[in-house]
Design an enzyme around this catalytic site. Structure first.
Site, PDB file in Angstrom:
ATOM      1  N   GLU A   1       0.837  -1.209   0.000  1.00  0.00           N
ATOM      2  CA  GLU A   1       0.000   0.000   0.000  1.00  0.00           C
ATOM      3  C   GLU A   1       0.868   1.253   0.000  1.00  0.00           C
ATOM      4  O   GLU A   1       1.813   1.357   0.780  1.00  0.00           O
ATOM      5  CB  GLU A   1      -0.906  -0.015   1.237  1.00  0.00           C
TER       6      GLU A   1
ATOM      7  N   ASN B   1       3.594 -13.406  13.224  1.00  0.00           N
ATOM      8  CA  ASN B   1       3.329 -14.808  13.553  1.00  0.00           C
ATOM      9  C   ASN B   1       4.657 -15.490  13.831  1.00  0.00           C
ATOM     10  O   ASN B   1       5.346 -15.894  12.891  1.00  0.00           O
ATOM     11  CB  ASN B   1       2.685 -15.535  12.355  1.00  0.00           C
TER      12      ASN B   1
ATOM     13  N   PRO C   1      -1.256  -1.956  10.308  1.00  0.00           N
ATOM     14  CA  PRO C   1      -2.021  -1.671   9.092  1.00  0.00           C
ATOM     15  C   PRO C   1      -3.505  -1.567   9.384  1.00  0.00           C
ATOM     16  O   PRO C   1      -4.037  -2.343  10.180  1.00  0.00           O
ATOM     17  CB  PRO C   1      -1.730  -2.879   8.190  1.00  0.00           C
ATOM     18  N   GLY C   2      -4.140  -0.588   8.783  1.00  0.00           N
ATOM     19  CA  GLY C   2      -5.600  -0.509   8.867  1.00  0.00           C
ATOM     20  C   GLY C   2      -6.178  -1.515   7.901  1.00  0.00           C
ATOM     21  O   GLY C   2      -5.453  -2.139   7.133  1.00  0.00           O
ATOM     22  N   SER C   3      -7.491  -1.698   7.936  1.00  0.00           N
ATOM     23  CA  SER C   3      -8.095  -2.508   6.891  1.00  0.00           C
ATOM     24  C   SER C   3      -8.065  -1.646   5.628  1.00  0.00           C
ATOM     25  O   SER C   3      -7.833  -0.446   5.700  1.00  0.00           O
ATOM     26  CB  SER C   3      -9.516  -2.883   7.274  1.00  0.00           C
ATOM     27  N   MET C   4      -8.294  -2.282   4.499  1.00  0.00           N
ATOM     28  CA  MET C   4      -8.180  -1.594   3.216  1.00  0.00           C
ATOM     29  C   MET C   4      -9.015  -0.291   3.210  1.00  0.00           C
ATOM     30  O   MET C   4     -10.198  -0.316   3.506  1.00  0.00           O
ATOM     31  CB  MET C   4      -8.704  -2.542   2.134  1.00  0.00           C
TER      32      MET C   4
ATOM     33  N   HIS D   1      -1.728  -6.228  16.170  1.00  0.00           N
ATOM     34  CA  HIS D   1      -1.089  -6.337  14.845  1.00  0.00           C
ATOM     35  C   HIS D   1      -1.919  -5.728  13.734  1.00  0.00           C
ATOM     36  O   HIS D   1      -1.458  -5.615  12.613  1.00  0.00           O
ATOM     37  CB  HIS D   1      -0.767  -7.788  14.531  1.00  0.00           C
TER      38      HIS D   1
ATOM     39  N   LYS E   1      -3.361  -5.964  -4.128  1.00  0.00           N
ATOM     40  CA  LYS E   1      -3.688  -7.118  -3.293  1.00  0.00           C
ATOM     41  C   LYS E   1      -3.656  -8.381  -4.129  1.00  0.00           C
ATOM     42  O   LYS E   1      -3.798  -8.328  -5.329  1.00  0.00           O
ATOM     43  CB  LYS E   1      -5.103  -6.981  -2.736  1.00  0.00           C
TER      44      LYS E   1
END
Lengths: 135, 481
Positions: B209, B330, B378-381, B404, B480
């Site tokens: 992004e 992770n 990160p935010g959502s899209m 996260h 994406k």
């Protein structure tokens, strides 16, 4: 019979109903490739695979893990699956074609088959299974 | 108590909740959740139960933690953190996840919004350059001894091959390499899956992004992080690809079979694990560490491609695009923490959680030792992302861990039924955000409404003190898989 997608927050959970184990395994293969790829697939290539497992659940998990592996490394999109059980294993004939972004792209990557999220139950009238595909 | 929380969970402080011993049988420690009232309403019963189940595992220290972005996962909840003692503790593939070292990095540029007037063109170039989605292949092939080197040395190896700046490795958690990696324990299948996928994004929630630094909340720290308001940054989110997925697949079954052998009683088969001191536990650790190194190399290669593309597109120099930091989501790692007043080596599992080390830690690069480490959320899209810093409070409360991301609230199926990818993309375009993905479903499944609000998740980690907010970044365009 059929398979359907159930609710799951992060992954894809599939329930399958089948009349025989052969049909169950074939439907599970259809479900996996339905997640991975979109569009039409032509049965122009054929491949035979063998897997073994200590019980039906483990065999189904091994089978799907092997299909995922073959698909990922050989870029093989499968549209027809025939399964024959052999002792403690199975032999499957899979038919399909090589991945083409234009025709098969846009599916969802499957990271793995959830080992413990998988079960098979046999009733008087059918065999039912649930599988969680880790997305 | 406000009637917002699941039965049996008690308030322990502002945004802090205790899942008491007894919530499920055999818990060795209590659970600790970080949630606001709004986020409490989205807590799934299954996720709370998973948090409590983790507390039953041998050698767990402190609490079983749930970050504000907690949701239902495989065995451990996503957003889960648990530390285990060196002598009594266990390691569990379910506590790391299929995508070993899925993580995030942030790269800054000297560009400003003005340079991105033609946003569509640059996103289109990125989409064509960086392989995304199912069936994509990277352009570089690391095979045989080269793959062994990559699995042993991670980021440094590919930088040495000319794919980065000398400082890039130092600006990764663990310096972009887990020394415990044992490439010989990575199966042939895992290698075969990994070879063509080096330098690819993957699908699902992975993305690249372009963002603009829209506001700075802490000027001094932002300066230390090299962040200036109004400049363009690039955030990359991806992991260890098929190689890591196969390592998880290979070991999860072994673990299923050995848990019983070591007398570990599991409330859920998905928690299959082995003692850290056992051969099976150590084998998984070595293979997982190698997969983690693959993930750092993977993000490094994508960074290289991005820099090359920007050099050509904007006439800026490769060196003008430094890495801010790279964090793992992770992972299981050995870390030193203060337990009951004593320094102790513990194995911290973070699954959908981020290390957030505070000031003074020697693991951090010199330039971040005063501020605490950078953490990218990160935010959502289509929504804001945040740059945070780790704190001493996180060291004391959560083994130096924080959230996260946003965390899903709705299933992918519900997303596809409720939304059309084209409409989501059109909505985002109206806000000036370009989205490119191989299918409409890929966009619909990742729509912002399918996630918890990232600003609320960040508010909780700020108000509980486990992170400080340094800057806010708004999306401009995203590719994406």
């Amino acid at each position: 019979m059929s398979f359907e997608e159930l609710e799951h927050t992060a992954d894809v959970r599939i329930r399958i109903r089948a009349e025989s184990y052969e049909e169950l395994f074939t439907l599970a293969s259809d479900a996996l490739f339905g997640i991975l790829y979109s569009g039409d697939c032509r049965p122009i290539l054929e491949k035979t695979i063998q897997v073994t497992g200590e019980n039906r659940e483990e065999l189904l998990w091994e089978f799907l893990s092997e299909l995922l592996f073959i698909s990922e490394v050989e870029f093989f999109v499968v549209c027809e699956t025939r399964v024959r059980f052999t002792g403690n294993g199975l032999e499957a004939t899979i038919r399909g074609e090589i991945f083409d972004q234009e025709r098969h792209g846009g599916g969802r990557e499957v990271k793995g088959i959830s080992y413990s999220g998988l079960f098979i139950r046999k009733t008087d009238t059918m065999i039912c299974s649930e599988i969680i595909f880790d997305i | 108590m406000v009637n917002m929380m699941l039965n049996g969970i008690q308030q322990a402080g502002v945004h802090e909740w205790e899942v008491p011993v007894g919530y499920v049988p055999d818990m060795r420690v209590s659970g600790r959740l970080f949630l606001s009232e709004t986020l409490g309403k989205t807590l799934e019963e299954g996720a709370a139960r998973q948090l409590a189940n983790v507390a039953t595992l041998p050698g767990i220290i402190g609490h079983s933690f749930g970050m504000p972005d907690i949701h239902w996962g495989y065995g451990f909840p996503i957003g889960g953190v648990a530390a285990f003692s060196e002598s009594e503790g266990i390691i569990s593939p379910g506590g790391v996840g299929f995508d070993i070292n899925c993580g995030v990095r942030l790269i800054t540029t000297p560009l400003t919004l003005h340079d991105l007037d033609d946003r569509h063109t640059i996103i289109d170039k990125l989409y064509k350059k960086i392989p995304t989605g199912v069936g994509s292949k990277g352009t570089l092939r690391f095979q045989g001894s080269k793959l062994d080197e990559l699995l042993s040395r991670g980021s440094s190896y590919v930088i040495g091959e000319g794919l980065g700046l000398p400082d890039d490795a130092l600006l990764c958690e663990e310096n972009g390499c887990m020394k415990e990696a044992k490439p010989e324990l990575v199966s042939e299948k895992a290698r075969t899956r990994g070879i063509p996928q080096c330098g690819t994004l993957g699908s699902g929630n992975h993305f690249l992004e372009l963002q603009v630094v829209s506001s700075i909340q802490d000027q001094k720290t932002a300066q230390a992080f090299g962040i200036t308001e109004g400049t363009i940054c690039c955030m990359i989110h991806c992991g260890s690809r098929g190689l890591g997925h196969q390592v998880c697949t290979d070991h999860i079954r072994t673990m299923e079979k050995v848990s019983q052998k070591y007398g570990i009683r599991l409330p859920d088969r998905q928690l299959a694990c082995a003692p850290l001191t056992s051969r099976e536990g150590q084998d998984y650790f070595g293979a997982m560490a190698a997969a983690a190194n693959y993930a750092w190399a993977n993000r490094q290669i994508i960074t290289h491609e991005l820099r090359l593309l920007f050099e050509g597109a904007f006439g800026i120099d490769y060196k003008e695009m430094p890495l801010v930091y790279d964090v793992a989501h992770n992972i299981a790692k050995w870390e030193m923490h203060t337990v009951s007043g004593e320094e102790q080596r513990v194995c911290v599992h973070r699954k959908g959680a981020t290390r957030a080390f505070g000031p003074g830690r020697k693991e951090l690069p010199q330039k971040y030792r005063e501020t605490g480490q950078p953490v990218m959320i990160p935010g959502s899209m289509g929504t804001a992302s945040y740059l945070l810093a780790g704190t001493e409070t996180a060291m004391q409360k959560t083994f130096g861990s924080t959230c996260h991301g946003a965390g899903r609230v709705s299933s992918r199926k519900a997303a596809r039924n409720a939304l059309s990818g084209n409409e989501v993309a059109a909505d985002l375009k109206q806000k000036g955000i370009i989205v490119m993905a191989p299918s409409g479903d890929a966009i619909a499944e990742e729509a912002p409404s399918m996630y918890k609000p990232s600003d609320e998740v960040v508010r909780v980690v700020r108000e509980t003190g486990i992170s400080r907010v340094i800057a806010t970044l708004m999306p401009l365009g995203v590719i994406k898989g």
